[in-house]
Design a protein around this motif. Structure first.
Motif, PDB file in Angstrom:
ATOM      1  N   UNK A  53      23.806 -29.465  38.592  1.00  0.00           N
ATOM      2  CA  UNK A  53      24.043 -30.847  39.021  1.00  0.00           C
ATOM      3  C   UNK A  53      23.022 -31.777  38.384  1.00  0.00           C
ATOM      4  N   UNK A  54      23.477 -32.949  38.005  1.00  0.00           N
ATOM      5  CA  UNK A  54      22.572 -33.924  37.407  1.00  0.00           C
ATOM      6  C   UNK A  54      21.619 -34.475  38.458  1.00  0.00           C
ATOM      7  N   UNK A  98      37.974 -40.088  39.898  1.00  0.00           N
ATOM      8  CA  UNK A  98      38.774 -39.773  38.709  1.00  0.00           C
ATOM      9  C   UNK A  98      38.225 -38.542  38.012  1.00  0.00           C
ATOM     10  N   UNK A  99      39.015 -38.030  37.092  1.00  0.00           N
ATOM     11  CA  UNK A  99      38.658 -36.863  36.300  1.00  0.00           C
ATOM     12  C   UNK A  99      39.133 -37.090  34.874  1.00  0.00           C
ATOM     13  N   UNK A 148      29.457 -33.123  35.104  1.00  0.00           N
ATOM     14  CA  UNK A 148      30.182 -32.404  34.050  1.00  0.00           C
ATOM     15  C   UNK A 148      30.457 -30.974  34.497  1.00  0.00           C
ATOM     16  N   UNK A 149      31.680 -30.561  34.221  1.00  0.00           N
ATOM     17  CA  UNK A 149      32.072 -29.179  34.481  1.00  0.00           C
ATOM     18  C   UNK A 149      32.798 -28.673  33.242  1.00  0.00           C
ATOM     19  N   UNK A 150      32.094 -27.868  32.468  1.00  0.00           N
ATOM     20  CA  UNK A 150      32.593 -27.437  31.175  1.00  0.00           C
ATOM     21  C   UNK A 150      32.896 -28.676  30.325  1.00  0.00           C
ATOM     22  N   UNK A 151      34.151 -28.909  29.951  1.00  0.00           N
ATOM     23  CA  UNK A 151      34.481 -30.048  29.104  1.00  0.00           C
ATOM     24  C   UNK A 151      34.994 -31.250  29.883  1.00  0.00           C
ATOM     25  N   UNK A 152      34.968 -31.156  31.200  1.00  0.00           N
ATOM     26  CA  UNK A 152      35.545 -32.218  32.030  1.00  0.00           C
ATOM     27  C   UNK A 152      34.480 -32.903  32.878  1.00  0.00           C
TER      28      UNK A 152
END
Length: 242
Positions: free
Chosen positions: A14-15, A94-95, A130-134
């Motif tokens: 987590x950031x 949003x995603x 960020x989660x992988x590329x999303x």
């Protein structure tokens, strides 16, 4: 709500509390959209960002976009718990693969666009994880108001009354007029105004009425007791004209 379906791999770290480049980009993009509509830009609010981040972490944990999960407080309670005082609050979630993709999705959704362009909002906090590329993202908008003590409230309203030409007089027990007309006896004609507002930078229209200002020369003001309501701030005031 913008929902993108799919399975996602495990969450990355987590950031932290510092604004990330993705969060800064979303912040810049929404203010560009406001400038294009001649609206005031929003200020960044770290407390709103904290509430947005807590919700974003839940979205990632649930692999879902939602404005609320089971056991999670509602939006206004989350924002209040972060220490924000406000008169209105709204949220976008949003995603997308990039901040630009997320912003474009939000701008194409009438409800989310309305939040971005809401003239009543003055501050925003944004969280992106960020989660992988999303990227999961949440934007918390609010009309943030100062948490003023009774003396500060009275002083602000008194200054506005003076600007309207009233002579502001300090009188004891004026606050007893907050909940009824049984206050201190004053000589001559009197008129009592009670009002509730989230914005103490402007008087109600009736107190700026020209006929009223010709009838009455002096004004006394008091702050009335506020009823706590999960972070929502509404100042209760009473003005007695004489």
């Amino acid at each position: 709500m913008i929902l993108v379906l799919g399975l996602f791999p495990a969450i990355t770290a987590s950031q932290g509390a510092q604004r990330s480049s993705e969060e800064g980009k979303l912040f810049d993009l929404l203010n560009e959209a406001r400038r294009a509509k001649k609206l005031p830009v929003l200020r960044w609010n770290a407390k709103l960002a904290k509430s947005a981040r807590q919700h974003t972490e839940l979205m990632v944990a649930h692999n879902d976009l939602s404005h609320g999960f089971s056991g999670e407080p509602i939006l206004r309670e989350r924002v209040a718990a972060a220490g924000v005082r406000f008169s209105s609050v709204a949220e976008n979630v949003a995603l997308g693969a990039t901040p630009e993709v997320i912003h474009n999705l939000l701008m194409k959704s009438p409800g989310h666009l309305a939040n971005i362009l809401d003239a009543a909002s003055n501050e925003v906090g944004i969280a992106v994880i960020r989660r992988d590329k999303d990227l999961f993202a949440a934007q918390n908008f609010a009309h943030v108001v100062p948490d003023l003590d009774p003396l500060q409230q009275t002083a602000l309203v008194g200054t506005l009354l003076q600007q309207e030409g009233y002579s502001v007089v300090s009188r004891e027990q004026i606050g007893t007029y907050c909940d009824g007309d049984n206050g201190p006896a004053l000589p001559g004609e009197t008129q009592i105004f009670r009002f509730e507002t989230a914005d103490l930078s402007i008087l109600p229209d009736q107190l700026r009425n020209k006929d009223l200002k010709q009838r009455f020369r002096t004004a006394s003001v008091a702050s009335c007791r506020q009823t706590p309501s999960k972070g929502i701030t509404a100042y209760r005031m009473v003005v007695v004209l004489n």
